[in-house]
Scaffold this motif. Structure first.
Motif, short mmCIF file in Angstrom:
data_model
loop_
_atom_site.label_atom_id
_atom_site.label_comp_id
_atom_site.label_asym_id
_atom_site.label_seq_id
_atom_site.Cartn_x
_atom_site.Cartn_y
_atom_site.Cartn_z
N TYR A 120 0.84 -1.20 0.00
CA TYR A 120 0.00 0.00 0.00
C TYR A 120 0.88 1.25 0.00
O TYR A 120 1.89 1.32 0.70
CB TYR A 120 -0.91 0.02 1.22
CG TYR A 120 -2.00 -1.03 1.18
CD1 TYR A 120 -3.17 -0.81 0.47
CD2 TYR A 120 -1.86 -2.24 1.86
CE1 TYR A 120 -4.17 -1.77 0.43
CE2 TYR A 120 -2.85 -3.21 1.83
CZ TYR A 120 -4.01 -2.97 1.11
OH TYR A 120 -5.00 -3.92 1.07
N ALA A 125 -4.41 2.35 1.68
CA ALA A 125 -4.98 2.45 0.34
C ALA A 125 -3.83 2.65 -0.65
O ALA A 125 -2.66 2.80 -0.26
CB ALA A 125 -5.96 3.63 0.25
N ASN A 126 -4.17 2.63 -1.92
CA ASN A 126 -3.20 2.91 -2.97
C ASN A 126 -3.55 4.23 -3.64
O ASN A 126 -4.70 4.47 -4.00
CB ASN A 126 -3.18 1.78 -4.00
CG ASN A 126 -2.45 0.56 -3.47
OD1 ASN A 126 -1.36 0.67 -2.92
ND2 ASN A 126 -3.05 -0.61 -3.63
N GLU A 127 -2.55 5.08 -3.77
CA GLU A 127 -2.75 6.39 -4.37
C GLU A 127 -2.48 6.33 -5.87
O GLU A 127 -1.41 5.88 -6.30
CB GLU A 127 -1.83 7.41 -3.71
CG GLU A 127 -2.13 8.85 -4.08
CD GLU A 127 -1.38 9.84 -3.22
OE1 GLU A 127 -1.45 11.05 -3.52
OE2 GLU A 127 -0.73 9.41 -2.25
N GLU A 128 -3.46 6.77 -6.65
CA GLU A 128 -3.33 6.75 -8.11
C GLU A 128 -3.71 8.11 -8.68
O GLU A 128 -4.38 8.91 -8.01
CB GLU A 128 -4.21 5.65 -8.71
CG GLU A 128 -3.83 4.25 -8.23
CD GLU A 128 -4.66 3.17 -8.89
OE1 GLU A 128 -5.39 3.50 -9.86
OE2 GLU A 128 -4.58 2.01 -8.45
N ASP A 160 -5.58 10.21 -11.91
CA ASP A 160 -6.52 10.06 -13.02
C ASP A 160 -5.95 10.74 -14.26
O ASP A 160 -4.81 11.23 -14.27
CB ASP A 160 -7.90 10.60 -12.65
CG ASP A 160 -7.88 12.09 -12.34
OD1 ASP A 160 -6.89 12.77 -12.68
OD2 ASP A 160 -8.87 12.58 -11.75
N PHE A 210 -6.22 10.10 -6.34
CA PHE A 210 -7.34 9.52 -5.63
C PHE A 210 -6.89 8.20 -5.03
O PHE A 210 -5.87 7.62 -5.43
CB PHE A 210 -8.55 9.34 -6.54
CG PHE A 210 -8.32 8.40 -7.69
CD1 PHE A 210 -8.74 7.07 -7.63
CD2 PHE A 210 -7.69 8.83 -8.86
CE1 PHE A 210 -8.53 6.21 -8.68
CE2 PHE A 210 -7.48 7.97 -9.92
CZ PHE A 210 -7.90 6.65 -9.84
N THR A 262 -7.50 4.17 -3.92
CA THR A 262 -8.22 2.96 -4.31
C THR A 262 -7.86 1.82 -3.37
O THR A 262 -6.92 1.92 -2.58
CB THR A 262 -7.84 2.55 -5.75
OG1 THR A 262 -6.44 2.21 -5.79
CG2 THR A 262 -8.12 3.68 -6.73
N GLU A 263 -8.59 0.73 -3.45
CA GLU A 263 -8.35 -0.50 -2.69
C GLU A 263 -8.20 -0.23 -1.19
O GLU A 263 -7.20 -0.59 -0.57
CB GLU A 263 -7.10 -1.20 -3.21
CG GLU A 263 -7.18 -1.56 -4.69
CD GLU A 263 -5.91 -2.20 -5.20
OE1 GLU A 263 -5.82 -3.43 -5.16
OE2 GLU A 263 -5.00 -1.44 -5.63
N ASN A 272 -15.06 -3.18 1.17
CA ASN A 272 -13.71 -2.83 1.59
C ASN A 272 -12.99 -4.05 2.16
O ASN A 272 -13.61 -5.00 2.63
CB ASN A 272 -13.76 -1.74 2.67
CG ASN A 272 -14.47 -0.50 2.19
OD1 ASN A 272 -13.94 0.23 1.35
ND2 ASN A 272 -15.66 -0.26 2.71
#
Length: 247
Positions: free
Chosen positions: A98, A117-120, A122, A128, A130-131, A173
């Motif tokens: 993560y 979480a994982n930061e991605e 767009d 944003f 995710t996961e 989740n």
């Protein structure tokens, strides 16, 4: 850390311990709301952290107690820090990978100990998460015949946290309840059905709903506490002197 050694004498309430230090009776803050009655017995050697805060009501905090030749950590809030740091350092393989790590994530009326979480990014370059993964940490000090058991006293708050994880899991989740054994003699985990059947049953329900259970232990030393990077086994059934009954 420069600890002061003392002798435990009494615990007039769950927040205060009376300890003997260099022949004088002193009061120490107990940073653990569990009963710890099998640990905090008259004459037990304890290790205290002194405070120079003049506004405190106690001169010391009780961090460790010696039990059966082992050093047991009683600083329950430190369990969260140990697990959080171990996750960031990649020492917990089940929770590795993560990129976002956060402590005390507020969810409705509860605070979950750790949020991952994982930061991605767009297509517009906006970030944003995710996961999402929610981790609730429970420090365990009660050991019965090598089994670590939680809780050592009924905990409505603990059952509430489990119900929150169940709800979050049903929303899609990833959810984990993490038991950190803070007594070196613990090598296996089981919920404490005798002391808190409600929590134990709720833990079973959470597991059935897909909430993961992780069990690790820590290596306690006066110069630091480290997580042992190997997960331990658990059983959610009831345990009795004449055997184990799985409901």
């Amino acid at each position: 850390m420069d600890y002061v050694k003392g002798i435990f004498k009494n615990r007039p309430n769950r927040f205060i311990a009376e300890v003997e230090v260099d022949g004088s009776l002193e009061k120490a803050h107990v940073p653990n709301t569990g009963r710890c009655k099998e640990l905090l017995v008259d004459g037990a050697a304890v290790w205290l952290m002194p405070s120079d805060n003049p506004n405190r009501k106690t001169k010391f905090s009780l961090h460790f107690v010696e039990n059966r030749g082992e050093l047991v950590s009683l600083y329950s809030q430190q369990a969260n820090s140990i697990v959080y740091d171990a996750i960031k350092d990649g020492k917990i393989k089940e929770l590795s990978g993560y990129s976002h790590h956060q402590r005390e994530k507020t969810v409705d009326n509860s605070r979950i100990d750790i949020y991952l979480a994982n930061e991605e990014d767009d297509c517009c370059g906006m970030s944003f998460l995710t996961e999402p993964c929610y981790v609730e940490v429970k420090g365990v000090t009660l050991i019965v015949d090598g089994e670590a058991r939680f809780p050592d006293a009924p905990t409505e708050r603990g059952a509430k946290h489990l119900k929150e994880l169940i709800k979050l899991k049903k929303q899609g989740n990833r959810c984990v309840v993490f038991f950190l054994i803070q007594h070196p003699l613990g090598s296996f985990f089981r919920p404490n059905w005798e002391n808190d059947p409600v929590f134990s049953q709720t833990l079973n329900e959470a597991y059935d709903e897909g909430v993961e259970i992780l069990v690790y232990k820590c290596d306690n030393r006066l110069d630091g506490i480290d997580l042992v990077p190997e997960s331990l086994d658990f059983d959610l059934g009831k345990s009795f002197a004449n055997g184990i009954v799985n409901d």
